[in-house]
Design an enzyme around this catalytic site. Structure first.
Site, PDB file in Angstrom:
ATOM      1  N   ARG A  80      10.372  33.702  71.203  1.00  0.00           N
ATOM      2  CA  ARG A  80      11.129  32.770  70.363  1.00  0.00           C
ATOM      3  C   ARG A  80      10.816  31.322  70.739  1.00  0.00           C
ATOM      4  O   ARG A  80      10.629  30.480  69.896  1.00  0.00           O
ATOM      5  CB  ARG A  80      12.629  33.047  70.528  1.00  0.00           C
ATOM      6  CG  ARG A  80      13.422  32.698  69.277  1.00  0.00           C
ATOM      7  CD  ARG A  80      14.859  33.155  69.384  1.00  0.00           C
ATOM      8  NE  ARG A  80      14.961  34.606  69.555  1.00  0.00           N
ATOM      9  CZ  ARG A  80      16.087  35.232  69.913  1.00  0.00           C
ATOM     10  NH1 ARG A  80      17.193  34.546  70.136  1.00  0.00           N
ATOM     11  NH2 ARG A  80      16.102  36.537  70.030  1.00  0.00           N
ATOM     12  N   ASP A 114      24.066  53.151  72.882  1.00  0.00           N
ATOM     13  CA  ASP A 114      22.735  53.311  73.464  1.00  0.00           C
ATOM     14  C   ASP A 114      22.425  54.796  73.698  1.00  0.00           C
ATOM     15  O   ASP A 114      21.367  55.300  73.297  1.00  0.00           O
ATOM     16  CB  ASP A 114      22.672  52.532  74.789  1.00  0.00           C
ATOM     17  CG  ASP A 114      21.375  52.746  75.523  1.00  0.00           C
ATOM     18  OD1 ASP A 114      20.370  52.112  75.147  1.00  0.00           O
ATOM     19  OD2 ASP A 114      21.346  53.550  76.478  1.00  0.00           O
ATOM     20  N   GLY A 164      15.107  49.129  83.840  1.00  0.00           N
ATOM     21  CA  GLY A 164      14.471  48.182  84.744  1.00  0.00           C
ATOM     22  C   GLY A 164      13.087  47.817  84.256  1.00  0.00           C
ATOM     23  O   GLY A 164      12.435  48.606  83.559  1.00  0.00           O
ATOM     24  N   LYS A 184      19.614  57.461  71.856  1.00  0.00           N
ATOM     25  CA  LYS A 184      18.708  58.304  72.637  1.00  0.00           C
ATOM     26  C   LYS A 184      18.930  59.780  72.313  1.00  0.00           C
ATOM     27  O   LYS A 184      17.973  60.559  72.222  1.00  0.00           O
ATOM     28  CB  LYS A 184      18.913  58.029  74.128  1.00  0.00           C
ATOM     29  CG  LYS A 184      18.422  56.637  74.526  1.00  0.00           C
ATOM     30  CD  LYS A 184      18.940  56.211  75.889  1.00  0.00           C
ATOM     31  CE  LYS A 184      18.346  54.872  76.313  1.00  0.00           C
ATOM     32  NZ  LYS A 184      19.006  54.333  77.535  1.00  0.00           N
ATOM     33  N   LYS A 198      14.966  52.051  71.014  1.00  0.00           N
ATOM     34  CA  LYS A 198      15.688  53.291  70.671  1.00  0.00           C
ATOM     35  C   LYS A 198      16.564  53.124  69.437  1.00  0.00           C
ATOM     36  O   LYS A 198      16.683  54.030  68.613  1.00  0.00           O
ATOM     37  CB  LYS A 198      16.520  53.768  71.850  1.00  0.00           C
ATOM     38  CG  LYS A 198      17.592  52.782  72.300  1.00  0.00           C
ATOM     39  CD  LYS A 198      17.654  52.628  73.798  1.00  0.00           C
ATOM     40  CE  LYS A 198      16.691  51.562  74.229  1.00  0.00           C
ATOM     41  NZ  LYS A 198      16.722  51.194  75.632  1.00  0.00           N
ATOM     42  N   GLY A 215      24.908  42.645  87.793  1.00  0.00           N
ATOM     43  CA  GLY A 215      23.767  42.766  86.894  1.00  0.00           C
ATOM     44  C   GLY A 215      23.505  44.176  86.402  1.00  0.00           C
ATOM     45  O   GLY A 215      22.477  44.440  85.782  1.00  0.00           O
TER      46      GLY A 215
END
Lengths: 436, 436
Positions: free
Chosen positions: B51, B204, B310, B208, B108, B190
């Site tokens: 972007r 999510d 990750g 999947k 996904k 995090g």
């Protein structure tokens, strides 16, 4: 291939009709419609080669032949080899590949000894050579190593890849019985072959280790490159010593990327019994199950688990390959070729360092530990931990070493065994996993 | 492709340069020689669409562009999409596929909503569509389902496929803390996004699950077909109730082959929290790890384990696909196409039966159990086991049911909650794995 489009079909020759071959034929028939949809062509069993056609009344007579050579030379597209052993499998598959016929095989011994020759023949004619069932039975493992992890750098593959030895070690662990009587029981229950040599002496696992190392490290490793120790020397004392340390004994195939000569890279490939901490994931893999740990730089730790042998599980892997090969035939294209560009040297086992547990029965008196420690020091084997426990006049002494070569460890143990204060060397065993 | 033979190269457009995109670019550079050998062509990064090009001083300026559309339309061979979300990813990938450019994506949500459209575009032009990284990060899972198990009949896929919720549930299990404070801590460390909705509400995992069910059962399942419950209703009481039963709470994606209407087959696809016995292999999968169990008729039980998210782990899966796609470009041929021939209906969740654990605080007096049992009987929910334990005037009553529908269970619990003798419905949770 016969025909095009909707009417496409591929003709398959099945060599061998044992436990796995029978299941392959059964499932091909049972799931014919599904397999046609998945492969884009009907997969037709064109012939079954067996030694004694009269022994297989369940197979349509027109499919049976005792002449495997002629069947391979007939107008079949794909050869599925379930005979095992080196010859005649090697010659049959070389003939098939040279004639541009794709091959699906579970023959680990052949691949580990003559893989390069087979790959070269496949390459020249553009045929496929698939062999998922050769290692860890039903577990999708070779395709992940060959394809899914092609964008990564694998550093280590470590696994339980022989169900017979794992069954025997699991049974010894749970019953406390010795090796010989457990092997006898395993034979009686059908978990060990009448001649168990290939399994218990580690030949089967060594072939698999060679295949795994070749795929993981993009190099060529043959069975002769693999250091091999079986389980026949594992005693009930070893198992008891492992238990006392909250460990369990497993026969592992270990393939590692290591430092080679002159700063280059090399691989270490070996099969031997090790003590694993009970909390290690491979430690709880019992009976006839297989499991393989893979470490890669980007992916980190991966584990694959499932049934490593048996008719139906092995047939699952064979049929997955067969459908892939059939699809390649119909759609055009090929599966991955041999990838051995890295051409890494195999580090001799004598230079390979592993950690050890040594359990000793010693006299319970002052000065014993210092004598034992001196023996380790004399051979440059560094001690990581020591645990001593007295019982009457005896004491048990457990020494855990840092990584040492086999030669250094053997010399140390020889010297220790001669010490007056040492009554018995109860167990000497390599260790993997976890902290010392 | 530019050139042939030794000088073959494929040009890659990278869309997005976040955690995964950065790793993909880094590893492409670092392992360039290896990847060339493995793919049979050099893989050249031809452009990176972001972007704000000025925010990426580490990328050579001539590669950077803010115009993803133009980059896709340029002479690149492969588009690697790491933007996420539906638009503009959908339009960009459709344009790429229609132009015959192969696509590698980890998106996904896009695949679960618009997979059919993408596959159709790939099919028309003969381009490849690979997406191993879309489910379970680094774990080779989609290729095994799509290819290795193509010769088998998969009956069940059950897995931990969302690291954030698994981290939160693991932390609640070990600390006893509540959902909200654990989520806050996860965000701070995090492990959860600033807006955690997609993870904690199960979106999510549902995407999947749709992808897994489609591949496993050769049918088309979209995100909207998936029954979805997140973890925000999981309380510390639920976790404590699970602990008391030697169980643990996990958010699972479950895809099953089930009986459909009129004797036909159907699939059930759902995401919800369940109690698992602690000895179940998925139970010990902690923190940000993923693991997926697969059951197939011939292969039996399989398990795949590894890092589910990750930068580097996801990049490993992306690069495996990229090399496969590049190899297909160079060698000719294609990867597997969409296989949705089975066209199985998705069974509505209302008809899906699962087992339940219900933990109640009840008055410790005669007749309570009979009132509770009567409520279950009134709604046709069959009881598998009951455990009652008194403490002062209260008693804890745990009821384990046989398989029942959600509706029947809810009506039962509503009625039980109104009983005078029932002080509190402590926990109601579905159960998988092991005996009741």
């Amino acid at each position: 291939m016969n025909g095009e489009g909707d009417s496409a079909s591929v003709k398959v020759a099945l060599l061998g009709y044992g436990t796995v071959g029978t299941e392959v034929a059964r499932l091909l028939h049972e799931h014919a419609a599904d397999f046609t949809a998945r492969a884009g062509a009907s997969i037709e069993l064109a012939g079954v080669a067996v030694r004694r056609p009269d022994k297989h009344p369940d197979v349509p007579a027109e499919l049976l032949t005792s002449d495997a050579t002629a069947l391979v030379e007939s107008d079949v597209d794909i050869v599925v080899e379930m005979i095992g052993g080196i010859e005649p499998a090697r010659t049959l598959l070389l003939n098939a590949l040279r004639a541009g016929k794709s091959v699906v095989t579970a023959n680990k011994a052949l691949l580990a000894e003559h893989g390069a020759e087979l790959f070269a023949a496949a390459d020249t004619s553009g045929a496929d050579l698939y062999f998922e069932a050769a290692v860890a039975g039903a577990i999708p493992l070779l395709r992940p190593l060959r394809e899914s992890l092609a964008g990564d750098r694998i550093t280590r593959v470590m696994g339980i890849v022989n169900g017979t030895t794992n069954y025997i070690l699991s049974a010894m662990d749970s019953t406390g019985a010795g090796y010989s009587e457990t092997l006898e029981e395993a034979s009686r229950l059908g978990y060990a072959e009448a001649d168990p040599t290939a399994d218990v002496d580690g030949f089967d696992a060594a072939s698999k280790a060679a295949i795994l190392a070749s795929l993981a490290f993009h190099t060529r490793v043959s069975a002769a490159d693999v250091h091999r120790e079986g389980i026949s020397e594992v005693s009930s004392s070893d198992i008891a010593a492992a238990k006392a340390l909250d460990r369990t004994v497993k026969l592992l195939a270990i393939c590692e990327r290591v430092n080679g000569a002159e700063g280059g890279e090399a691989v270490s490939v070996r099969v031997h019994p090790v003590m694993l901490p009970r909390r290690h994931p491979l430690s709880s893999v019992d009976g006839a199950f297989n499991a393989v740990y893979v470490e890669a730089e980007a992916a980190g730790q991966l584990m694959f688990y499932g049934q490593g042998a048996g008719g139906a599980p092995t047939a699952s892997a064979v049929l997955g390959d067969l459908i892939a090969v059939a699809r390649n035939r119909v759609a055009g294209g090929r599966g991955p070729r041999e990838s051995a560009y890295a051409a890494l040297p195999v580090r001799p086992f004598a230079e390979t360092c592993t950690r050890y547990h040594i359990s000793l029965d010693v006299a319970d008196r002052a000065g014993v530990l210092s004598q034992v420690a001196a023996a380790f020091a004399a051979h440059d084997v560094s001690i990581a931990a020591v645990r001593q426990r007295g019982r009457n006049q005896d004491a048990s002494l457990v020494v855990v070493t840092h990584a040492a070569t086999d030669a250094a460890l053997r010399s140390t143990v020889d010297e220790i065994a001669k010490l007056d204060a040492v009554h018995e060397v109860v167990s000497v065993m390599r260790v993997e996993g976890g902290e010392p």
